[in-house]
Design a protein around this motif. Structure first.
Motif, PDB file in Angstrom:
ATOM      1  N   SER A  22       7.614   6.021  -7.475  1.00 43.59           N
ATOM      2  CA  SER A  22       8.043   5.224  -6.343  1.00 43.59           C
ATOM      3  C   SER A  22       8.677   6.130  -5.291  1.00 43.59           C
ATOM      4  N   ASN A  23       8.644   5.683  -4.061  1.00 41.53           N
ATOM      5  CA  ASN A  23       9.286   6.419  -2.974  1.00 41.53           C
ATOM      6  C   ASN A  23      10.665   5.857  -2.646  1.00 41.53           C
ATOM      7  N   ILE A  24      11.191   4.996  -3.506  1.00 42.65           N
ATOM      8  CA  ILE A  24      12.509   4.410  -3.273  1.00 42.65           C
ATOM      9  C   ILE A  24      13.566   5.506  -3.337  1.00 42.65           C
ATOM     10  N   TYR A  31      19.666   1.252  -1.510  1.00 42.29           N
ATOM     11  CA  TYR A  31      18.254   1.467  -1.801  1.00 42.29           C
ATOM     12  C   TYR A  31      17.483   1.385  -0.494  1.00 42.29           C
ATOM     13  N   VAL A  34      12.118   0.848   0.138  1.00 37.30           N
ATOM     14  CA  VAL A  34      11.517  -0.099  -0.800  1.00 37.30           C
ATOM     15  C   VAL A  34      10.321  -0.713  -0.078  1.00 37.30           C
ATOM     16  N   TYR A 100       0.458   1.330  -3.068  1.00 35.87           N
ATOM     17  CA  TYR A 100       1.705   2.045  -3.319  1.00 35.87           C
ATOM     18  C   TYR A 100       2.943   1.173  -3.168  1.00 35.87           C
ATOM     19  N   ASP A 102       6.036  -1.234  -4.048  1.00 32.04           N
ATOM     20  CA  ASP A 102       6.962  -1.401  -5.174  1.00 32.04           C
ATOM     21  C   ASP A 102       7.024  -2.865  -5.595  1.00 32.04           C
ATOM     22  N   THR A 118       6.883  -7.604 -14.086  1.00 30.82           N
ATOM     23  CA  THR A 118       6.658  -6.195 -13.771  1.00 30.82           C
ATOM     24  C   THR A 118       5.324  -5.769 -14.352  1.00 30.82           C
ATOM     25  N   SER A 127       9.164   3.496 -16.206  1.00 30.21           N
ATOM     26  CA  SER A 127       8.944   2.866 -14.907  1.00 30.21           C
ATOM     27  C   SER A 127       7.689   2.025 -14.922  1.00 30.21           C
ATOM     28  N   HIS A 130       4.554  -1.821 -10.417  1.00 28.25           N
ATOM     29  CA  HIS A 130       5.150  -2.599  -9.338  1.00 28.25           C
ATOM     30  C   HIS A 130       5.688  -3.919  -9.893  1.00 28.25           C
TER      31      HIS A 130
END
Length: 150
Positions: A22-24, A31, A34, A100, A102, A118, A127, A130
């Motif tokens: 993730s790019n979070i 955060y 998101v 991509y 989340d 999830t 993880s 998404h």
């Protein structure tokens, strides 16, 4: 030769989807980055304001529950290309695609459960790929989370 290259690229793509990073970013208790994507199956554009309201309330709840240690600082919402242009909506940046995301919001299927879950192919504690949320969570919050048979 070409078959081997194709299979290698296919395997590489599959592994990327199993363990996608993730790019979070979590910085200064917030955060950010998101990525929430609204699937093309969603046609009701009023859901956009309901999603914003829900995550604003969730951020306040998270901030309170964690004793001011976490909140949602920035959530980027991708809307379907089929939606008309409206004020405040800007084109997606590079890399901001449904693949991509989340969190993905999609229309419910009549024969399936309609509560968030999830998507994950790994064991517990790893993880996920998404979070899948369905429109009923935002448009019909009082509706039971499972379709009941007559």
């Amino acid at each position: 030769m070409y078959t081997t290259i194709f299979l290698f690229l296919l395997l590489l793509n599959c592994c990327d989807s199993l363990y996608r990073q993730s790019n979070i970013i979590f910085q200064s208790n917030g955060y950010s980055n998101v990525l929430l994507a609204i699937h093309d199956s969603v046609t009701d554009e009023t859901i956009l304001d309901k999603i914003k309201d829900a995550f604003t309330k969730a951020s306040t709840t998270l901030h309170t529950a964690t004793k001011k240690r976490a909140y949602f600082k920035e959530i980027v919402i991708l809307v379907p290309n089929s939606w008309k242009d409206s004020p405040g909506i800007t084109p997606a940046a590079a890399g901001q695609t449904l693949q991509y995301a989340d969190i993905i919001v999609s229309a419910p299927l009549p024969t399936h459960r309609n509560f968030p879950y999830t998507r994950s192919y790994a064991a517990c504690g790893h993880s996920g790929i998404h979070i899948q949320m369905l429109t009923d969570v935002f448009l019909h919050p009082s509706k039971p989370p499972v379709k009941l048979s007559p």
